[in-house]
Write a protein that holds these residues in place. Structure first.
Motif, PDB file in Angstrom:
ATOM      1  N   ALA A  86       0.829  -1.210   0.000  1.00  0.00           N
ATOM      2  CA  ALA A  86       0.000   0.000   0.000  1.00  0.00           C
ATOM      3  C   ALA A  86       0.859   1.253   0.000  1.00  0.00           C
ATOM      4  N   ALA A  87       1.977   1.225   0.737  1.00  0.00           N
ATOM      5  CA  ALA A  87       2.877   2.383   0.765  1.00  0.00           C
ATOM      6  C   ALA A  87       3.477   2.628  -0.617  1.00  0.00           C
ATOM      7  N   VAL A  88       3.832   1.544  -1.310  1.00  0.00           N
ATOM      8  CA  VAL A  88       4.349   1.684  -2.685  1.00  0.00           C
ATOM      9  C   VAL A  88       3.272   2.284  -3.586  1.00  0.00           C
ATOM     10  N   ASP A  89       2.031   1.802  -3.447  1.00  0.00           N
ATOM     11  CA  ASP A  89       0.926   2.345  -4.246  1.00  0.00           C
ATOM     12  C   ASP A  89       0.740   3.840  -3.982  1.00  0.00           C
ATOM     13  N   SER A  90       0.800   4.235  -2.720  1.00  0.00           N
ATOM     14  CA  SER A  90       0.604   5.653  -2.364  1.00  0.00           C
ATOM     15  C   SER A  90       1.696   6.527  -2.959  1.00  0.00           C
ATOM     16  N   ILE A  91       2.933   6.029  -2.925  1.00  0.00           N
ATOM     17  CA  ILE A  91       4.039   6.795  -3.523  1.00  0.00           C
ATOM     18  C   ILE A  91       3.821   6.964  -5.020  1.00  0.00           C
ATOM     19  N   LEU A  92       3.393   5.883  -5.689  1.00  0.00           N
ATOM     20  CA  LEU A  92       3.156   5.955  -7.129  1.00  0.00           C
ATOM     21  C   LEU A  92       1.986   6.879  -7.452  1.00  0.00           C
ATOM     22  N   VAL A  93       0.909   6.782  -6.686  1.00  0.00           N
ATOM     23  CA  VAL A  93      -0.258   7.640  -6.929  1.00  0.00           C
ATOM     24  C   VAL A  93       0.118   9.109  -6.769  1.00  0.00           C
ATOM     25  N   SER A  94       0.836   9.437  -5.704  1.00  0.00           N
ATOM     26  CA  SER A  94       1.252  10.836  -5.482  1.00  0.00           C
ATOM     27  C   SER A  94       2.140  11.334  -6.614  1.00  0.00           C
ATOM     28  N   HIS A  95       3.055  10.468  -7.039  1.00  0.00           N
ATOM     29  CA  HIS A  95       3.983  10.853  -8.117  1.00  0.00           C
ATOM     30  C   HIS A  95       3.233  11.138  -9.420  1.00  0.00           C
ATOM     31  N   PHE A  96       2.361  10.208  -9.826  1.00  0.00           N
ATOM     32  CA  PHE A  96       1.672  10.381 -11.116  1.00  0.00           C
ATOM     33  C   PHE A  96       0.550  11.415 -11.032  1.00  0.00           C
ATOM     34  N   LYS A  97      -0.060  11.578  -9.881  1.00  0.00           N
ATOM     35  CA  LYS A  97      -1.088  12.620  -9.710  1.00  0.00           C
ATOM     36  C   LYS A  97      -0.461  13.992  -9.910  1.00  0.00           C
ATOM     37  N   GLU A  98       0.693  14.194  -9.299  1.00  0.00           N
ATOM     38  CA  GLU A  98       1.404  15.469  -9.454  1.00  0.00           C
ATOM     39  C   GLU A  98       1.816  15.680 -10.905  1.00  0.00           C
ATOM     40  N   ASP A  99       2.283  14.615 -11.542  1.00  0.00           N
ATOM     41  CA  ASP A  99       2.721  14.715 -12.938  1.00  0.00           C
ATOM     42  C   ASP A  99       1.549  15.028 -13.872  1.00  0.00           C
ATOM     43  N   ILE A 100       0.400  14.365 -13.660  1.00  0.00           N
ATOM     44  CA  ILE A 100      -0.772  14.585 -14.519  1.00  0.00           C
ATOM     45  C   ILE A 100      -1.344  15.980 -14.305  1.00  0.00           C
TER      46      ILE A 100
END
Length: 733
Positions: free
Chosen positions: A263-277
């Motif tokens: 879940a922590a890995v998922d949260s890091i990825l979501v934050s990264h791509f949300k900011e990028d999008i």
């Protein structure tokens, strides 16, 4: 099969539940009055899966759990409570400040001193304590366990199932959270649940899996074996050092940490791509629950792909209006992003190796076992291996079931009346008593219990309403089929179609919330009487045929009883026959079954098909490739015929199971996919049916049966979508 009455009455069952962050696993074990326990077995859900999503959804007046909750569309994502178990028993402030954002909306309602999930239910905004949400989920798990016991003929009915409950306690849970687990069980109507620490369950699971190896050690001159078990889960990671000696198994050291895992890995990825999008397409474009739901699903998929390949990309459907979005990442970049998690995991292992007396060198251990879904992420597994001085990581335990199977025997011993109180493991229960930590007040528990029962009764009423509606629609469908059937010439077509149209208009005029079970049953009776009155000649002909069929079946049954009287009913055929001889016997049984099925003797046909499969299973010699192909083709045909027989008896789940078996033996057999799709349709699992229909049309686009199935499913799915739109309009009007 159990003997009737006596043995069933003398035994109780222990249900051991592992509430994982994402999936729930459960096992059952029988405890007899004389202290005998049977080996534990896993509990499957309504879709015959052992893994049940730990999710609860709310929609209108409907509260779904498990698989049905996980099937909710993205438009209802804000009313799905998931990934909530680690937060049970924590105050709202700690949940809001947690390292991993919860998978639900935290309510601002502070009426109760516990964390509540904010959802829309029964036409209004509601706040449900996580203890109540967990009780709803637990009720679904217990229901599946009782259903399985009835299905396996272990008990005569669900009400006769005497079930005691054991629950796995996650390693990082505080005494307050342990109390919250007990409160959730009490809300669900289960008193005195037994809590089994996760570390103990892991150790027991390992000991059961490696029993011969450990027994050999205990009988040798070594007399001691020390291993480490690391569980890298979705939201919680744990590490335990277990020492096996001739007299016992002892946990030398155990540590857990929240916020390190998948879940922590998922949260890091979501934050990264949300900011990028948002940087590319505008701030706030990914803020809606639906957008975050889809982005998280894509990130989870990307994470899994990067566990096997060095670079990947995933398309995110429907994230932005009229624009396709693709997320890309390399494994090297992922490793950089989750480096802090790797460090935390490494520190967890090191702190576990540091016992009160000394530091245990990783190289001195006899083995390191790693489990958990996040252990598949290469860099996390590499960090664990490095922390144990490069010791090879073993994966001999099943990550999903290791805990609930491992805890089954200690739980069975705890509830076993033949075991003395001194021998029962009450360490955790006694420890909890020593803490000055209380659960919910009795008045709060009583109110939540009443709310739980109110929701249960509401769901039961909705199910009765759904059954009544399905019965009415089935009657209408059956009548339409008759108008196209071989007796259509005996029917008054125009008058019958007029009666059907009248019912359709009534269904359209009455609002959905205006239906009642009594109204639908009355309308079905009226339709039956009208159709029978209009088409009396056809029904007379059908009754005449039914009488002839009944007499034929009775004659066949008498012949069958006479045949059984002349031979031993039990299968004592343990002969080692040649391949061609067994195949010949299986073919003969299959032919007999086909004849019985054509004559309407479905139950007898099933018996013959099972005998045919039995002959196939008794082939033990090493087969040549062409023989193995021949055998698999024969098995495929037999279980496919079994599927058709179960479909005839309206046992659609068994039909699906046999179709799945058939596709294992003969993956290219389209008939199996077709029959499975028909069974899914009957069970109203339209999405699953549509998947099979699409595959069938790709294989044979001109097949009229497949075309008709696809068209019929399309209409039903559209009807369901229209209903959902109407509900949304009424809710958000």
């Amino acid at each position: 099969m159990e003997s009737e009455g006596g043995e069933q009455a003398r035994s109780s069952w222990v249900l051991t539940v592992d509430f994982g962050s994402q999936k729930t696993m459960a096992s059952l074990v029988k405890v007899g009055e004389e202290g005998s326990t049977s080996p534990p077995f896993l509990v499957h859900n309504d879709l015959s899966r052992f893994e049940t999503p730990t999710e609860v959804s709310f929609r209108g007046k409907t509260c779904e759990t498990g698989e049905l909750a996980a099937m909710q569309p993205a438009t209802n994502a804000h009313n799905v409570v998931k990934e909530f178990v680690p937060y049970v028993g924590l105050p709202p402030r700690e949940v809001r400040e947690a390292a991993i954002a919860p998978g639900f909306r935290v309510s601002d309602d502070d009426v109760l001193p516990v964390t509540c999930a904010a959802v829309e239910f029964d036409g209004s905004d509601s706040s449900f304590p996580l203890e109540l949400v967990l009780a709803r989920h637990l009720e679904g798990v217990v229901g599946c366990a009782k259903h399985q016991l009835v299905e396996m003929r272990k008990v005569p009915s669900k009400d006769a199932a005497d079930i005691r409950l054991a629950v796995i306690l996650p390693g990082c849970f505080t005494p307050r959270q342990a109390r919250a687990l007990e409160d959730a069980c009490r809300i669900a109507g289960v008193e005195d649940a037994y809590l089994v620490p996760a570390h103990q369950a892991m150790a027991q699971g390992y000991e059961q899996r490696h029993k011969p190896e450990i027994e050999q050690m205990r009988n040798s001159s070594v007399k001691e074996q020390t291993i480490a078990i690391v569980d890298v889960g979705h939201m919680i990671s744990s590490c335990a050092i277990v020492r096996f000696t001739p007299g016992e198994s002892k946990i030398v050291s155990a540590k857990s940490i929240f916020g390190v895992g998948g879940a922590a890995v998922d949260s890091i990825l979501v934050s990264h791509f949300k900011e990028d999008i948002e940087r590319k397409y505008g701030s706030g474009c990914c803020e809606s629950p639906r957008s975050l739901f889809r982005l998280r699903a894509a990130c989870e998929k990307l994470k899994k792909m990067l566990s096997t390949i060095d670079e990947s990309e995933v398309g995110v459907d429907g994230l932005l209006p009229e624009r396709d979005v693709t997320i890309k990442l390399t494994r090297h970049r992922l490793n950089e992003m989750i480096a802090p998690l790797c460090h935390q995991l490494q520190e967890l292992v090191k702190s576990t190796l540091q016992t009160e007396d000394s530091f245990i060198e990783g190289s001195s251990l006899d083995g390191v076992e790693i489990i958990g879904g996040a252990s598949r992420i290469p860099c996390l597994a590499a960090v664990v291996q490095s922390a144990f001085d490069g010791k090879e990581l073993r994966k001999t335990l099943d990550s999903n079931s290791a805990l609930c199977i491992g805890a089954a025997n200690p739980a069975a011993q705890f509830f076993d009346p033949a075991v003395s109180q001194e021998k029962k493991d009450c360490n955790l229960q006694n420890a909890l008593k020593s803490f000055d930590v209380k659960g919910l007040e009795e008045s709060h528990l009583k109110g939540l219990r009443e709310k739980h029962m109110e929701i249960s009764e509401m769901q039961a009423q909705l199910r009765r309403l759904e059954v009544a509606m399905n019965n009415l629609e089935s009657k209408m469908s059956e009548t339409r089929e008759a108008l196209r059937g071989k007796h259509a010439h005996l029917m008054k077509r125009d008058e019958t179609e007029s009666a059907l149209k009248e019912v359709e208009e009534w269904l359209e005029q009455v609002p959905q919330e205006g239906y009642s079970v009594e109204m639908l049953e009355k309308k079905k009776e009226e339709l039956e009487l009208k159709v029978r009155e209009l088409n009396s000649k056809m029904f007379e002909q059908l009754e005449k045929q039914a009488d002839e069929m009944s007499r034929s079946m009775e004659r066949s049954a008498q012949e069958r009883r006479q045949e059984e009287a002349n031979q031993d009913k039990d299968d004592h055929d343990f002969r080692k026959l040649r391949f061609d001889e067994r195949v010949r016997m299986a073919e003969n049984n299959k032919k007999e079954a086909n004849e019985l099925f054509r004559d309407g003797n479905v139950m007898h046909a099933i018996d013959r098909y099972n005998k045919a499969i039995g002959h196939c299973m008794k082939i033990v010699e090493t087969l040549r490739p062409e023989q193995e192909k021949q055998l698999n083709e024969l098995k495929g045909v037999i279980v496919l015929n079994l599927a058709q027989a179960f479909f005839k008896l309206n046992k659609f789940q068994k039909c699906i199971d046999n179709c799945n078996d058939c596709l294992r033996y003969s993956p290219s057999l389209s008939k199996a996919k077709f029959r499975r799709a028909l069974a899914y349709e009957q069970m109203n699992l339209l999405d699953e049916a549509e998947k099979d229909a699409k595959v069938l049309l790709e294989e044979e686009p001109e097949n009229p049966n497949y075309t008709a199935l696809s068209k019929r499913l399309g209409l039903k799915l559209q009807k369901r979508l229209d209903k959902e739109k109407n509900i949304c309009k009424k809710m958000f009007g």
